[in-house]
Write an enzyme that holds these catalytic residues in place. Structure first.
Site, mmCIF file in Angstrom:
data_model
loop_
_atom_site.group_PDB
_atom_site.id
_atom_site.type_symbol
_atom_site.label_atom_id
_atom_site.label_comp_id
_atom_site.label_asym_id
_atom_site.label_seq_id
_atom_site.Cartn_x
_atom_site.Cartn_y
_atom_site.Cartn_z
ATOM 1 N N LYS A 58 22.313 36.080 88.870
ATOM 2 C CA LYS A 58 23.508 36.462 88.020
ATOM 3 C C LYS A 58 24.245 37.365 88.708
ATOM 4 O O LYS A 58 23.887 38.795 88.860
ATOM 5 C CB LYS A 58 23.018 36.956 86.780
ATOM 6 N N GLY A 115 27.822 45.522 75.939
ATOM 7 C CA GLY A 115 27.421 46.749 75.044
ATOM 8 C C GLY A 115 28.166 47.230 73.979
ATOM 9 O O GLY A 115 27.724 47.987 73.020
ATOM 10 N N ALA A 142 28.007 39.075 77.088
ATOM 11 C CA ALA A 142 28.563 40.595 76.871
ATOM 12 C C ALA A 142 29.207 40.582 75.469
ATOM 13 O O ALA A 142 30.343 39.891 75.317
ATOM 14 C CB ALA A 142 29.228 41.030 78.029
ATOM 15 N N GLY A 143 28.887 41.638 74.626
ATOM 16 C CA GLY A 143 29.989 42.056 73.686
ATOM 17 C C GLY A 143 29.605 41.380 72.112
ATOM 18 O O GLY A 143 29.799 41.851 71.131
ATOM 19 N N ASN A 179 21.911 41.186 74.822
ATOM 20 C CA ASN A 179 20.942 42.243 75.154
ATOM 21 C C ASN A 179 21.060 43.418 74.376
ATOM 22 O O ASN A 179 20.315 43.761 73.275
ATOM 23 C CB ASN A 179 21.361 42.789 76.730
ATOM 24 N N THR A 180 22.131 44.087 74.235
ATOM 25 C CA THR A 180 22.325 45.341 73.338
ATOM 26 C C THR A 180 22.002 45.051 72.067
ATOM 27 O O THR A 180 21.257 45.896 71.317
ATOM 28 C CB THR A 180 23.808 45.850 73.460
#
Lengths: 373, 264
Positions: free
Chosen positions: B104, B165, B191-192, B213-214
């Site tokens: 990635k 994040g 992301a986001g 993730n976050t």
């Protein structure tokens, strides 16, 4: 145009004026805002914010977790020389400090031995430190120490004297990740008083050091003011301005802030602006609200109990099991001069256990040597 | 969640995956929290920052201990790399250490917002595809860049919904819609995404998968949040397959006003 020019436009009086007539309403709206101005920062650092530390702490914790998760980076300092030609009045290493303990510069083999000892404790990130003695410990010598350390650790940073851009390029080629350099105080007048001799007297050269490092390709720039030297409410505003300046002008480098509180000074120096625990907490919280994405370090200058409590309020990186004397991990004993007395004397295992108990993940490795050629 | 229909597997570079939720491994409070998240999400692709792992000696308590390589593909990522050369070196290092040649690509030279550098990403992708890697590039939601990467031969494109994040959701929705419409490789919204509803929205739009993730690491209960995301991904996917009705600006009466006009 460099940061020193920006500082010229922000003398003591202008920064102090940011604190004029701060109201409680301003403090509350500074806590609630998404992006904060310098006036907001002043409100958060002001006495008017003291009754609202709990709200600030909640917001600081939220922002830190949001940007860094529940992780704490771990690093250890390696002092490889305590020779110093500067005479910073507040420092134990200063040439005229009156302290008679032994002055040494570690040989390559001794540096190697320190590295091996720290590696065995689990460290993968180190900070190399020296005094200011470029004639005895020139940049090429520091570059060699970086190269030796890099064979053992993924991440190597330095906290040494201020250098030229070409010197930082040399260090980067040897495998350097970061540079830590404290301005001590951004107040020109006091800076001149407490630095009576040596290269360090040159205020402008020191102020612009981190920008030179960033231009040379240093990836992590750590700044800070020595808290207690001057009015911390003013120094932290300048520190925050400096951080923002570096983020804009060295946009490929990450910017981190340390909070070194001046505690143990040689007999000849009196701390005129002592900072209480509550004030240091307020400072960390206010700075976190202003710089949500910056790494914050807290070293073993602070005692274990305080570090445990402050850790989750905005700190992202801590040292542990530190020695501040050259050879302190294996080769040299107590006859060698140390820079300051460590307050948190716990072993790395004890600190790691504390971090886990607090619900955080200790991070030993957060860089890879493959990033360098 | 194993209930995605067999004929609806996610296929990347010829490999089939039963889950359309990928998981990032940073920021978790402990390896156990990460293990719970992976377990409850049913994720089959788990990405790991190479800078966080010591490939020569994976720690017993670290990130790698939370992943079961028999059930999850470990997707190494180049997070922290500032240019193509660094990313390429990291990728080759991971392959040399015995990881699968999947990478990635994360090229984020600006540490404050961690936005991907399109120039360096394209350059690294060219090198790595030629070198035999399966390349999954993290990109800005830029439809042109997505096409250029597809032409080079990347296995997917991974446009961001919002900065990493940030938990802000699908802020780049309009551009992601165009990327999805034009893409011939799987589109993974990366992301986001801060809430299961954001993941569902991405899937309803036709994304092939999402990566989070976050939102998990930051949750009070990472495992339960991971399960919630998995359900949202599945719901969004089902809705997209079922064919969503168009949005309308005003109500449409179920008893038409012109119903009396019956042709005789």
């Amino acid at each position: 145009m460099s940061f020193v020019d920006e500082l010229d436009a922000w003398p003591r009086e202008r920064v102090a004026a940011l604190y004029d007539n701060v109201t409680e309403t301003e403090v509350l709206s500074a806590i609630g805002r998404e992006e904060r101005t310098l006036r907001d920062l002043a409100a958060l650092l002001s006495p008017a914010a003291r009754p609202h530390l709990e709200r600030m702490a909640r917001e600081a914790q939220r922002l830190t977790r949001w940007h860094f998760g529940r992780t704490i980076g771990l690093y250890a300092p390696i002092y490889f020389s305590n020779l110093c030609a500067a005479d910073c009045l507040y420092c134990g290493f200063a040439v005229c400090s009156g302290v008679k303990d032994e002055r040494v510069t570690l040989t390559d083999d001794q540096i190697e031995a320190e590295c091996t000892a720290l590696k065995n404790m689990g460290y993968d990130s180190v900070l190399l430190l020296t005094g200011e003695a470029p004639k005895v410990v020139p940049p090429a010598h520091i570059a060699r120490a970086v190269a030796i350390s890099r064979r053992h650790f993924s991440s190597v940073s330095v906290e040494v004297y201020s250098m030229d851009e070409a010197d930082y390029t040399l260090l980067c080629e040897s495998g350097l990740e970061g540079v830590t350099l404290y301005q001590e105080t951004y107040d020109r007048e006091l800076y001149s008083e407490v630095h009576p001799r040596g290269l360090k007297r040159d205020y402008a050269y020191r102020v612009d050091t981190l920008e030179r490092a960033g231009k040379a390709g240093v990836r992590k720039l750590t700044l800070g003011a020595l808290l207690g030297l001057f009015d911390w409410r003013l120094d932290l505003i300048w520190t925050a301005m400096h951080a923002r300046y570096l983020q804009k002008h060295c946009w490929r480098s990450s910017v981190a802030v340390s909070f070194p509180r001046l505690r143990h000074t040689p007999p000849r120096f009196r701390v005129d602006f002592p900072m209480s625990d509550a004030e240091l907490v307020q400072a960390i919280l206010a700075m976190r609200l202003f710089l949500p994405e910056a790494g914050f370090n807290l070293s073993t200058r602070e005692c274990g109990d305080f570090r445990d409590r402050v850790m989750s309020l905005g700190i992202t990186s801590m040292s542990a099991g530190s020695s501040t004397r050259p050879g302190g991990y294996v080769t040299k004993g107590e006859e060698v001069l140390e820079q300051f007395e460590v307050e948190d004397t716990r072993s790395p295992e004890e600190v790691v256990a504390m971090i886990r108990r607090a619900g955080y993940d200790p991070v030993w490795k957060d860089f890879d040597r493959a990033f360098h050629g | 969640m194993q209930s995605i229909q067999k004929d609806d597997a996610l296929v990347i570079a010829g490999r089939r995956f039963g889950s359309r939720l990928m998981i990032g491994t940073g920021k978790f409070p402990s390896a156990q929290a990460l293990r719970d998240a992976i377990e409850q999400s049913g994720a089959e692709i788990v990405t790991v920052a190479l800078r966080r792992v010591d490939l020569s000696a994976p720690e017993a308590q670290g990130i790698m201990s939370a992943i079961d390589p028999k059930r999850q593909l470990i997707l190494p990522n180049t997070s922290g790399a500032r240019d193509a050369d660094e990313a390429v070196r990291l990728a080759r290092l991971a392959r040399a250490a015995g990881m699968e040649p999947w990478i990635k690509l994360e090229l984020t030279p600006e540490p404050r917002y961690l936005l991907p550098d399109p120039v360096e990403t394209l350059r690294a992708a060219e090198i790595l595809v030629k070198d035999g890697f399966v390349v999954l590039p993290y990109i800005q939601a830029d439809p042109m860049l997505a096409k250029r990467l597809e032409e080079i031969g990347t296995a997917t494109v991974m446009p961001l919904g919002a900065p990493i994040g940030s938990n802000r959701g699908l802020r780049t929705r309009d551009m992601i819609r165009i990327i999805i419409e034009q893409s011939n490789v799987p589109v993974v919204v990366d992301a986001g995404l801060g809430a299961p509803s954001h993941a569902a929205e991405s899937m309803e739009l036709g994304a092939d998968a999402v990566l989070v993730n976050t939102a998990l690491a930051d949750a009070r209960d990472a495992g339960t949040m991971a399960k919630a995301f998995a359900m949202a991904v599945e719901a969004g996917r089902m809705a997209w397959r079922a064919g969503l009705g168009p949005e309308r600006g005003e109500a449409e009466a179920s008893s038409p006003l012109t119903g009396f006009l019956v042709e005789k």
